[in-house]
Design a protein around this motif. Sequence first.
Motif, PDB file in Angstrom:
ATOM      1  N   PHE A 233       0.870  -1.175   0.000  1.00 10.94           N
ATOM      2  CA  PHE A 233       0.000   0.000   0.000  1.00 10.94           C
ATOM      3  C   PHE A 233       0.907   1.225   0.000  1.00 10.94           C
ATOM      4  N   GLY A 234       1.423   1.550  -1.161  1.00 13.36           N
ATOM      5  CA  GLY A 234       2.326   2.696  -1.300  1.00 13.36           C
ATOM      6  C   GLY A 234       1.778   3.584  -2.392  1.00 13.36           C
ATOM      7  N   THR A 235       2.631   3.911  -3.372  1.00 15.55           N
ATOM      8  CA  THR A 235       2.153   4.696  -4.514  1.00 15.55           C
ATOM      9  C   THR A 235       0.966   3.969  -5.142  1.00 15.55           C
ATOM     10  N   GLY A 236       1.146   2.669  -5.323  1.00 16.87           N
ATOM     11  CA  GLY A 236       0.061   1.837  -5.837  1.00 16.87           C
ATOM     12  C   GLY A 236      -0.293   0.774  -4.812  1.00 16.87           C
ATOM     13  N   THR A 237      -1.157  -0.162  -5.203  1.00 19.17           N
ATOM     14  CA  THR A 237      -1.435  -1.292  -4.312  1.00 19.17           C
ATOM     15  C   THR A 237      -1.495  -2.585  -5.117  1.00 19.17           C
ATOM     16  N   SER A 305      -4.793   3.610  -2.934  1.00 18.86           N
ATOM     17  CA  SER A 305      -3.348   3.808  -2.746  1.00 18.86           C
ATOM     18  C   SER A 305      -2.917   5.268  -2.634  1.00 18.86           C
ATOM     19  N   GLY A 306      -1.687   5.429  -2.124  1.00 21.22           N
ATOM     20  CA  GLY A 306      -1.134   6.738  -1.792  1.00 21.22           C
ATOM     21  C   GLY A 306      -1.178   7.742  -2.922  1.00 21.22           C
ATOM     22  N   MET A 307      -0.958   7.281  -4.132  1.00 17.49           N
ATOM     23  CA  MET A 307      -0.939   8.221  -5.249  1.00 17.49           C
ATOM     24  C   MET A 307      -2.289   8.918  -5.434  1.00 17.49           C
ATOM     25  N   PHE A 308      -3.371   8.244  -5.054  1.00 25.01           N
ATOM     26  CA  PHE A 308      -4.702   8.759  -5.396  1.00 25.01           C
ATOM     27  C   PHE A 308      -5.480   9.366  -4.224  1.00 25.01           C
ATOM     28  N   LEU A 357      -1.970  17.711  -3.919  1.00 23.89           N
ATOM     29  CA  LEU A 357      -2.061  17.431  -2.484  1.00 23.89           C
ATOM     30  C   LEU A 357      -1.518  16.027  -2.219  1.00 23.89           C
ATOM     31  N   ASP A 358      -0.382  15.978  -1.537  1.00 26.75           N
ATOM     32  CA  ASP A 358       0.261  14.680  -1.251  1.00 26.75           C
ATOM     33  C   ASP A 358      -0.484  13.983  -0.111  1.00 26.75           C
ATOM     34  N   SER A 359      -0.725  12.691  -0.292  1.00 25.51           N
ATOM     35  CA  SER A 359      -1.436  11.927   0.748  1.00 25.51           C
ATOM     36  C   SER A 359      -0.769  12.026   2.115  1.00 25.51           C
ATOM     37  N   ALA A 360       0.518  12.349   2.124  1.00 25.14           N
ATOM     38  CA  ALA A 360       1.230  12.405   3.407  1.00 25.14           C
ATOM     39  C   ALA A 360       0.554  13.372   4.380  1.00 25.14           C
ATOM     40  N   ILE A 361      -0.087  14.414   3.873  1.00 25.87           N
ATOM     41  CA  ILE A 361      -0.737  15.384   4.778  1.00 25.87           C
ATOM     42  C   ILE A 361      -1.941  14.744   5.491  1.00 25.87           C
ATOM     43  N   MET A 362      -2.483  13.687   4.899  1.00 22.43           N
ATOM     44  CA  MET A 362      -3.579  12.970   5.569  1.00 22.43           C
ATOM     45  C   MET A 362      -3.078  12.319   6.854  1.00 22.43           C
ATOM     46  N   SER A 363      -1.823  11.873   6.816  1.00 19.22           N
ATOM     47  CA  SER A 363      -1.224  11.293   8.022  1.00 19.22           C
ATOM     48  C   SER A 363      -1.043  12.344   9.091  1.00 19.22           C
ATOM     49  N   VAL A 364      -0.615  13.534   8.674  1.00 16.27           N
ATOM     50  CA  VAL A 364      -0.448  14.637   9.633  1.00 16.27           C
ATOM     51  C   VAL A 364      -1.804  14.921  10.278  1.00 16.27           C
ATOM     52  N   ASP A 439       3.820  -3.585   3.033  1.00 14.67           N
ATOM     53  CA  ASP A 439       4.862  -2.589   2.823  1.00 14.67           C
ATOM     54  C   ASP A 439       4.233  -1.382   2.133  1.00 14.67           C
ATOM     55  N   GLY A 440       4.875  -0.244   2.272  1.00 14.43           N
ATOM     56  CA  GLY A 440       4.393   0.973   1.606  1.00 14.43           C
ATOM     57  C   GLY A 440       4.107   2.066   2.624  1.00 14.43           C
ATOM     58  N   SER A 441       4.344   3.285   2.193  1.00  7.91           N
ATOM     59  CA  SER A 441       4.224   4.435   3.100  1.00  7.91           C
ATOM     60  C   SER A 441       2.841   4.554   3.724  1.00  7.91           C
ATOM     61  N   LEU A 442       1.816   4.226   2.959  1.00  7.38           N
ATOM     62  CA  LEU A 442       0.456   4.417   3.475  1.00  7.38           C
ATOM     63  C   LEU A 442       0.222   3.536   4.702  1.00  7.38           C
ATOM     64  N   VAL A 443       0.510   2.267   4.578  1.00  4.37           N
ATOM     65  CA  VAL A 443       0.237   1.349   5.686  1.00  4.37           C
ATOM     66  C   VAL A 443       1.271   1.535   6.806  1.00  4.37           C
ATOM     67  N   GLU A 444       2.447   2.054   6.430  1.00  7.11           N
ATOM     68  CA  GLU A 444       3.487   2.228   7.436  1.00  7.11           C
ATOM     69  C   GLU A 444       3.295   3.514   8.242  1.00  7.11           C
ATOM     70  N   HIS A 445       2.872   4.574   7.556  1.00 11.74           N
ATOM     71  CA  HIS A 445       2.865   5.879   8.221  1.00 11.74           C
ATOM     72  C   HIS A 445       1.488   6.457   8.534  1.00 11.74           C
ATOM     73  N   TYR A 446       0.453   5.975   7.865  1.00 15.51           N
ATOM     74  CA  TYR A 446      -0.867   6.556   8.124  1.00 15.51           C
ATOM     75  C   TYR A 446      -1.375   6.012   9.463  1.00 15.51           C
ATOM     76  N   PRO A 447      -1.550   6.889  10.448  1.00 12.95           N
ATOM     77  CA  PRO A 447      -1.954   6.382  11.758  1.00 12.95           C
ATOM     78  C   PRO A 447      -3.321   5.692  11.677  1.00 12.95           C
TER      79      PRO A 447
HETATM   80  P1  ADP Z   1       6.514   3.271  -3.505  1.00 14.53           P
HETATM   81  O1  ADP Z   1       5.189   2.626  -3.384  1.00 14.53           O
HETATM   82  O2  ADP Z   1       6.616   4.115  -4.747  1.00 14.53           O
HETATM   83  O3  ADP Z   1       7.659   2.337  -3.338  1.00 14.53           O
HETATM   84  P2  ADP Z   1       6.018   4.505  -0.935  1.00 14.53           P
HETATM   85  O4  ADP Z   1       5.682   3.228  -0.292  1.00 14.53           O
HETATM   86  O5  ADP Z   1       6.899   5.442  -0.169  1.00 14.53           O
HETATM   87  O6  ADP Z   1       6.703   4.328  -2.337  1.00 14.53           O
HETATM   88  O7  ADP Z   1       4.656   5.247  -1.268  1.00 14.53           O
HETATM   89  C1  ADP Z   1       4.652   6.547  -1.760  1.00 14.53           C
HETATM   90  C2  ADP Z   1       3.208   7.040  -1.767  1.00 14.53           C
HETATM   91  O8  ADP Z   1       2.739   7.100  -0.424  1.00 14.53           O
HETATM   92  C3  ADP Z   1       3.040   8.404  -2.358  1.00 14.53           C
HETATM   93  O9  ADP Z   1       1.877   8.377  -3.167  1.00 14.53           O
HETATM   94  C4  ADP Z   1       2.817   9.318  -1.168  1.00 14.53           C
HETATM   95  O10 ADP Z   1       1.900  10.334  -1.478  1.00 14.53           O
HETATM   96  C5  ADP Z   1       2.251   8.396  -0.137  1.00 14.53           C
HETATM   97  N1  ADP Z   1       2.729   8.735   1.207  1.00 14.53           N
HETATM   98  C6  ADP Z   1       3.993   9.023   1.577  1.00 14.53           C
HETATM   99  N2  ADP Z   1       4.060   9.273   2.900  1.00 14.53           N
HETATM  100  C7  ADP Z   1       2.795   9.117   3.368  1.00 14.53           C
HETATM  101  C8  ADP Z   1       2.211   9.238   4.642  1.00 14.53           C
HETATM  102  N3  ADP Z   1       2.921   9.595   5.716  1.00 14.53           N
HETATM  103  N4  ADP Z   1       0.881   9.012   4.753  1.00 14.53           N
HETATM  104  C9  ADP Z   1       0.143   8.671   3.696  1.00 14.53           C
HETATM  105  N5  ADP Z   1       0.643   8.554   2.449  1.00 14.53           N
HETATM  106  C10 ADP Z   1       1.942   8.767   2.287  1.00 14.53           C
END
Ligand code: ADP
Length: 495
Positions: A233-237, A305-308, A357-364, A439-447
């Motif tokens: 669950f990162g850029t894609g899923t 996924s994070g990209m969308f 708008l980057d999904s990362a701000i949703m985590s914030v 694995d992936g930023s979304l599942v790792e960082h989104y509280p």
């Molecule tokens: P990839 O899947 O390309 O290997 P990542 O797992 O880091 O890379 O995922 C990147 C995606 O996750 C981007 O779309 C980004 O917007 C989103 N992202 C990065 N950090 C966070 C976060 N803290 N919370 C939610 N989404 C995030």
Amino acid sequence: MALIEETKRLVAQFDYSDEDVNKSVKEFLRQMNEGLEKEGSSISQIPTYVTGVPNGTEKGLYLAVDLGGTNFRVCSIHLNGDTTFNLTFNKVAIPKELMVAKKAEDLFAFLAKQIEAFLKEHHEDHFAAHIRRRQTVSTPEGYRDEHIFRLGFTFSFPVQQIGINKGTLIRWTKGFDIPDAIGQDVCALLQTEIDKLHLPVKVAALVNDTVGTLMARSYTSPGKTATLLGAIFGTGTNGAYVDKVTKILKPVEGEYDKSTGDMVINTEWGSFDNQLNVLPNTTYDIELDKKSVNPGIQMFEKRVSGMFLGEIVRLVIVDLIKNPNVAFFKDDNSSTNDLKSTTTISPSSSVFTQWGLDSAIMSVAAADSTPEIYSLRQALEKQLDIYSASLEDAKAFKDIAYAVGRRAARLAAVALGAVALQSGKLTETPDDIIDIGVDGSLVEHYPFFRDMIYEALAVIDGIGPEGAKRIRIGIAKDGSGVGAALIALVAAEME
Ligand code: ADP
């Protein structure tokens, strides 16, 4: 109170009820099995020729390379045989001109050179021994088998895999364009260039990153439990899981080890329900899809996924900003609205730009539980040029982001739950843990993403609260490193 009411109305559009979850699980299972039966279904269910997962006792030194976009990563992985490993890596940017080289050879020669440089830097002994050996042994076979590094090649472009170390390139993506590579076996292209440099390296496996995630998790999984599913669950899923070979009714060409009776399947679940039988479809989902580069495709991914996710939130926010009846993100102290906003938004704010708008701000937003929502307001300022956001505006933003994130987590649970049910493990082995690596930023960082997944798993028919307790979701790091090494190991055992 117009803003509060309007926010409630918007948030409600992203509700995904328990009933919806169950309907989707049934459809997911149907589409999974359809993918096992025939080509051309929504969920592709691609056999990977990997027929088992590690249990943590595997040992040895392996190489892994990862070509996925801007960088090329070369690593060596020492598997210690006790669920731990040591990883050493070099990372280089791919020169732009090689991404659009005239011949595939130019790019792959560059990759082989990076492998050579890595071996010289980090495995000098091994390398020197090999060179000495090569000078004294007359036949290539004489030195090819011993002291040879097996290499797992993670290649994140669409390939038609036809064997554990064989796959032809379907098309380039992500800015690469080398027409003569299309239709060629990418492992052979790399091996040819490696051989030109006389390196002691055999490209043993072509690795999909999701399969790497599954393998990496299974090796490190607590209690040496075999992992069922690796999911990103990162850029894609996407997800890869272990199924019985007998369930694959479509023809599987190419050689594989038939002794285990299992096969790792790369689901390509990002395209689940492209026909929208069960997926939610708000006006924002429709708009996102229409303006995307691939309308009608990857419909599950576009909701998960994070990209969308950031883009969905952005579309809702822009709608709210444009709504003349609501004081939202408007510097509007003079109006007759009962809710006065102090917010100012720069006309050049990236909130007005597609993907701005980057999904990362949703985590914030989700992490900020302070009464003043201070971190979110700071992030709005820094990332989106939205200044002095009023508490009410920040709260509305937070609620909208949460609604979109929660729906994504519940949809993620549909995929995880369906695979758990497909495995039959919930009923056949009622005491076992069902291990899932993610694995992936979304599942790792989104509280709370995982918490929300569990909440949805517990309402799925056939899983329930007891079943959900048996499903263990753990982070799997470094699929393209240790995961690729483990696939190279499996492949070497098949030689
Ligand atoms: P990839 O899947 O390309 O290997 P990542 O797992 O880091 O890379 O995922 C990147 C995606 O996750 C981007 O779309 C980004 O917007 C989103 N992202 C990065 N950090 C966070 C976060 N803290 N919370 C939610 N989404 C995030």
